[in-house]
Design a protein around this motif. Sequence first.
Motif, mmCIF file in Angstrom:
data_model
loop_
_atom_site.group_PDB
_atom_site.id
_atom_site.type_symbol
_atom_site.label_atom_id
_atom_site.label_comp_id
_atom_site.label_asym_id
_atom_site.label_seq_id
_atom_site.Cartn_x
_atom_site.Cartn_y
_atom_site.Cartn_z
ATOM 1 N N VAL A 1 -12.964 22.752 32.583
ATOM 2 C CA VAL A 1 -11.701 23.226 32.014
ATOM 3 C C VAL A 1 -10.558 22.409 32.596
ATOM 4 C CG1 VAL A 1 -12.539 25.571 31.610
ATOM 5 C CG2 VAL A 1 -11.405 25.046 33.761
ATOM 6 N N LEU A 2 -9.479 22.308 31.824
ATOM 7 C CA LEU A 2 -8.303 21.564 32.265
ATOM 8 C C LEU A 2 -7.345 22.487 33.007
ATOM 9 C CD1 LEU A 2 -6.667 18.857 32.087
ATOM 10 C CD2 LEU A 2 -5.456 19.942 30.193
ATOM 11 N N TYR B 1 -6.205 31.831 25.668
ATOM 12 C CA TYR B 1 -7.055 31.510 24.524
ATOM 13 C C TYR B 1 -7.841 30.242 24.824
ATOM 14 C CZ TYR B 1 -4.061 34.711 21.901
ATOM 15 O OH TYR B 1 -3.380 35.826 21.470
ATOM 16 N N ARG B 2 -9.055 30.201 24.330
ATOM 17 C CA ARG B 2 -9.837 28.968 24.400
ATOM 18 C C ARG B 2 -9.229 27.989 23.400
ATOM 19 N NH1 ARG B 2 -14.253 28.471 27.039
ATOM 20 N NH2 ARG B 2 -14.743 30.689 26.988
ATOM 21 N N PHE C 1 -3.100 27.123 34.096
ATOM 22 C CA PHE C 1 -3.630 26.692 32.812
ATOM 23 C C PHE C 1 -2.411 26.398 31.943
ATOM 24 C CE2 PHE C 1 -6.845 29.163 34.854
ATOM 25 C CZ PHE C 1 -7.989 28.406 34.637
ATOM 26 N N PRO C 2 -2.382 25.264 31.252
ATOM 27 C CA PRO C 2 -1.172 24.869 30.536
ATOM 28 C C PRO C 2 -0.822 25.837 29.414
ATOM 29 C CG PRO C 2 -3.008 23.442 29.950
ATOM 30 C CD PRO C 2 -3.485 24.313 31.072
ATOM 31 N N GLY C 3 0.458 25.933 29.144
ATOM 32 C CA GLY C 3 0.975 26.814 28.102
ATOM 33 C C GLY C 3 2.427 27.123 28.391
ATOM 34 N N GLY D 1 -3.578 28.001 27.549
ATOM 35 C CA GLY D 1 -4.710 27.402 26.862
ATOM 36 C C GLY D 1 -5.801 27.031 27.839
ATOM 37 N N VAL D 2 -7.005 27.484 27.561
ATOM 38 C CA VAL D 2 -8.166 27.085 28.346
ATOM 39 C C VAL D 2 -8.837 25.976 27.533
ATOM 40 C CG1 VAL D 2 -10.342 27.788 29.376
ATOM 41 C CG2 VAL D 2 -8.371 29.344 29.409
#
Length: 130
Positions: free
Chosen positions: A19-20, A86-87, A36-38, A11-12
């Motif tokens: 961005v995180l 994905y945003r 990026f988390p996910g 996830g962006v």
Amino acid sequence: MITAPVLVVAGVITDGERVLITQRHGVEGEAGLWEFPGGKVEAGETDQEALVRELVEELAINVEVGEFLVETLHHYPTKSILLRSYRCLAVAGEFTLHCHQAMAWVSPAELDRYSFSGADLPLVSYLQRI
């Protein structure tokens, strides 16, 4: 033996122009690297369902999954990762780290200051180009 790549979603999450990114826990080879988390897409899940589940588990937030950004394939010595990003928009919850040691809100230009997991590097480049 060649195995199929592990399907992972990222996830962006944005906050204005930032961005995180999150820093991995642990002592494994990827420990301390940023990403990026996910996480993994489980059998029977869509990418979007997996991303919603993973972000609740990892960060205690609910998100709306938006546009598809980029797909990359990365080969590690012991496995291959097919990463789809994905945003996302955080819509509820307070950011709480359950699976990471740190998080940071950064502009795309600042991403070069962090050491990223190999699978995330093409996404970093993509975000810096758009």
